[in-house]
Write a protein that holds these residues in place. Sequence first.
Motif, PDB file in Angstrom:
ATOM      1  N   VAL A 158       0.823  -0.966  -0.149  1.00  0.00           N
ATOM      2  CA  VAL A 158      -0.058  -0.100  -0.160  1.00  0.00           C
ATOM      3  C   VAL A 158       0.971   1.136  -0.014  1.00  0.00           C
ATOM      4  CG1 VAL A 158      -1.724   1.431   1.305  1.00  0.00           C
ATOM      5  CG2 VAL A 158      -1.990  -1.156   0.840  1.00  0.00           C
ATOM      6  N   SER A 159       1.889   1.163   0.743  1.00  0.00           N
ATOM      7  CA  SER A 159       2.758   2.483   0.772  1.00  0.00           C
ATOM      8  C   SER A 159       3.520   2.765  -0.511  1.00  0.00           C
ATOM      9  CB  SER A 159       4.117   2.264   1.891  1.00  0.00           C
ATOM     10  OG  SER A 159       3.381   2.273   3.122  1.00  0.00           O
ATOM     11  N   MET A 160       3.870   1.525  -1.149  1.00  0.00           N
ATOM     12  CA  MET A 160       4.402   1.875  -2.547  1.00  0.00           C
ATOM     13  C   MET A 160       3.332   2.605  -3.427  1.00  0.00           C
ATOM     14  SD  MET A 160       5.738  -0.910  -5.317  1.00  0.00           S
ATOM     15  CE  MET A 160       4.226  -0.958  -5.937  1.00  0.00           C
ATOM     16  N   ILE A 161       2.346   1.946  -3.472  1.00  0.00           N
ATOM     17  CA  ILE A 161       0.976   2.442  -4.215  1.00  0.00           C
ATOM     18  C   ILE A 161       0.939   3.893  -4.024  1.00  0.00           C
ATOM     19  CG2 ILE A 161      -1.128   2.129  -4.843  1.00  0.00           C
ATOM     20  CD1 ILE A 161       0.457  -0.114  -6.164  1.00  0.00           C
ATOM     21  N   GLU A 162       0.693   4.159  -2.772  1.00  0.00           N
ATOM     22  CA  GLU A 162       0.383   5.699  -2.513  1.00  0.00           C
ATOM     23  C   GLU A 162       1.536   6.677  -2.902  1.00  0.00           C
ATOM     24  OE1 GLU A 162      -2.202   4.925   1.747  1.00  0.00           O
ATOM     25  OE2 GLU A 162      -0.051   5.299   1.931  1.00  0.00           O
ATOM     26  N   ASP A 163       2.807   6.298  -2.888  1.00  0.00           N
ATOM     27  CA  ASP A 163       3.778   7.143  -3.277  1.00  0.00           C
ATOM     28  C   ASP A 163       3.639   7.294  -4.799  1.00  0.00           C
ATOM     29  OD1 ASP A 163       4.990   7.329  -0.844  1.00  0.00           O
ATOM     30  OD2 ASP A 163       6.563   6.013  -1.150  1.00  0.00           O
ATOM     31  N   LEU A 164       3.186   6.364  -5.626  1.00  0.00           N
ATOM     32  CA  LEU A 164       3.087   6.255  -7.218  1.00  0.00           C
ATOM     33  C   LEU A 164       2.115   7.135  -7.313  1.00  0.00           C
ATOM     34  CD1 LEU A 164       3.595   2.566  -7.923  1.00  0.00           C
ATOM     35  CD2 LEU A 164       5.065   4.236  -8.354  1.00  0.00           C
ATOM     36  N   ARG A 165       1.152   7.226  -6.597  1.00  0.00           N
ATOM     37  CA  ARG A 165       0.018   8.016  -7.060  1.00  0.00           C
ATOM     38  C   ARG A 165       0.322   9.670  -6.628  1.00  0.00           C
ATOM     39  NH1 ARG A 165      -4.660   6.434  -3.598  1.00  0.00           N
ATOM     40  NH2 ARG A 165      -6.069   7.319  -4.745  1.00  0.00           N
ATOM     41  N   GLU A 166       0.924   9.712  -5.480  1.00  0.00           N
ATOM     42  CA  GLU A 166       1.459  11.002  -5.094  1.00  0.00           C
ATOM     43  C   GLU A 166       2.431  11.500  -5.768  1.00  0.00           C
ATOM     44  OE1 GLU A 166       3.093  13.514  -1.228  1.00  0.00           O
ATOM     45  OE2 GLU A 166       2.600  11.209  -0.859  1.00  0.00           O
ATOM     46  N   LEU A 167       3.580  10.854  -6.114  1.00  0.00           N
ATOM     47  CA  LEU A 167       4.702  11.257  -6.773  1.00  0.00           C
ATOM     48  C   LEU A 167       4.761  11.393  -8.278  1.00  0.00           C
ATOM     49  CD1 LEU A 167       7.375   9.819  -4.371  1.00  0.00           C
ATOM     50  CD2 LEU A 167       6.623  12.259  -4.330  1.00  0.00           C
ATOM     51  N   ALA A 168       3.788  10.614  -8.887  1.00  0.00           N
ATOM     52  CA  ALA A 168       3.779  10.291 -10.629  1.00  0.00           C
ATOM     53  C   ALA A 168       2.303  10.273 -10.879  1.00  0.00           C
ATOM     54  CB  ALA A 168       4.591   9.175 -10.797  1.00  0.00           C
ATOM     55  N   PRO A 169       1.486  11.425 -10.773  1.00  0.00           N
ATOM     56  CA  PRO A 169       0.210  11.171 -10.937  1.00  0.00           C
ATOM     57  C   PRO A 169      -0.191  11.327 -12.453  1.00  0.00           C
ATOM     58  CG  PRO A 169       0.797  13.301 -10.414  1.00  0.00           C
ATOM     59  CD  PRO A 169       2.065  12.672 -10.100  1.00  0.00           C
ATOM     60  N   GLN A 170       0.556  11.476 -13.375  1.00  0.00           N
ATOM     61  CA  GLN A 170       0.762  11.271 -14.790  1.00  0.00           C
ATOM     62  C   GLN A 170       0.283   9.828 -15.193  1.00  0.00           C
ATOM     63  OE1 GLN A 170      -0.763  14.175 -16.425  1.00  0.00           O
ATOM     64  NE2 GLN A 170      -0.312  15.092 -14.346  1.00  0.00           N
ATOM     65  N   PHE A 171       1.040   9.140 -14.343  1.00  0.00           N
ATOM     66  CA  PHE A 171       0.979   7.481 -14.723  1.00  0.00           C
ATOM     67  C   PHE A 171      -0.554   6.951 -14.445  1.00  0.00           C
ATOM     68  CE2 PHE A 171       5.583   7.469 -15.319  1.00  0.00           C
ATOM     69  CZ  PHE A 171       5.759   6.441 -16.117  1.00  0.00           C
ATOM     70  N   LYS A 172      -1.000   6.440 -15.247  1.00  0.00           N
ATOM     71  CA  LYS A 172      -2.238   5.410 -15.161  1.00  0.00           C
ATOM     72  C   LYS A 172      -1.706   4.200 -14.565  1.00  0.00           C
ATOM     73  CE  LYS A 172      -5.276   7.515 -18.738  1.00  0.00           C
ATOM     74  NZ  LYS A 172      -6.048   7.242 -20.087  1.00  0.00           N
ATOM     75  N   LEU A 173      -2.183   3.587 -13.576  1.00  0.00           N
ATOM     76  CA  LEU A 173      -1.579   2.738 -12.717  1.00  0.00           C
ATOM     77  C   LEU A 173      -2.507   1.236 -12.763  1.00  0.00           C
ATOM     78  CD1 LEU A 173       0.413   1.523 -11.110  1.00  0.00           C
ATOM     79  CD2 LEU A 173      -0.333   2.649  -8.918  1.00  0.00           C
ATOM     80  N   THR A 174      -1.988   0.229 -13.308  1.00  0.00           N
ATOM     81  CA  THR A 174      -2.832  -1.026 -13.496  1.00  0.00           C
ATOM     82  C   THR A 174      -2.176  -2.029 -12.590  1.00  0.00           C
ATOM     83  OG1 THR A 174      -3.510  -0.328 -15.868  1.00  0.00           O
ATOM     84  CG2 THR A 174      -3.665  -2.893 -14.784  1.00  0.00           C
TER      85      THR A 174
END
Length: 289
Positions: A158-174
């Motif tokens: 979860v922490s990794m996913i939250e970092d990705l959403r916060e720091l790289a918001p332009q990436f769509k995540l699957t």
Amino acid sequence: MQVIIHAGAAFTDEGHILSSLVANRQMLAEMNTAPMSLRMSRQFVKIMSDALIQGTSIDETRDSLAPLFPQDVNLERVVLSSDKFFGPRRTALQHGQIYPFAGRRTAFTETLLEGAQLELFVGLVNPGLFIPKTLMSIHEDHRRDILASTDLSCLSWVSMIEDLRELAPQFKLTVWENENLPLIWGDIVRAMTGLPSETPLPDEYSFLTSLLTDAGQRQVQEILGRRTPLDIQGQREELAQVLEDQARPEQVEEELDLPGWNTDIFDAFTELYAQDVAAIRTMSDIRVL
């Protein structure tokens, strides 16, 4: 252009997804999509990583990356795959987090690929397997440092996913659970490449059948060969039952070689993993396959 990055994680698909992309290269070309080779994917990650560590300018780094992309004016989508995208294995368990540098590295890639449509694909795996396999795959000195400085019980996705959403918001995540990979391999490849959901892939269930006994392989062929197939959910449920009943033990059972890592620890992480996935499924901006 769309740039699709399959970032692993380590010990998930073991190269099966990239192999499928390459095997279906001709069909993908008709969709103006091209998979980047394993060598080029690794070079992309090395250039990105070195530039981030060494402070290389954005323009210079972009110039270094440009030759890695196919020079086809009609190309609309490039797919690259590397389980080192989030960092080498020796950095995968630090600072109380799985892949603590994933957000920073993805954000830097977002800057390098400014103007592109960006998507990130990540296979999650039970930390009860991921942690001991990672620790046993790295040098003893790194393993000792991690065990001395990191509370393994706090590690989750979860922490990794939250970092990705916060720091790289332009990436769509699957994301997906690697445990489901044999059943949803085709869905992952279609999602990565933009193929329509009904597009059949010649090798869609080859990974599944490679895990099965001869009897299980015959059952899969019977299920897939029916003139009047079940709906996709019903078919997946039947295939999942075959996998449960007919898997060859040597193909699906994992050896946990880390000293002190026992069944009780694994079971505790399995429960936490289920909670992590349930939490990730509630995040509205993340696609879970």
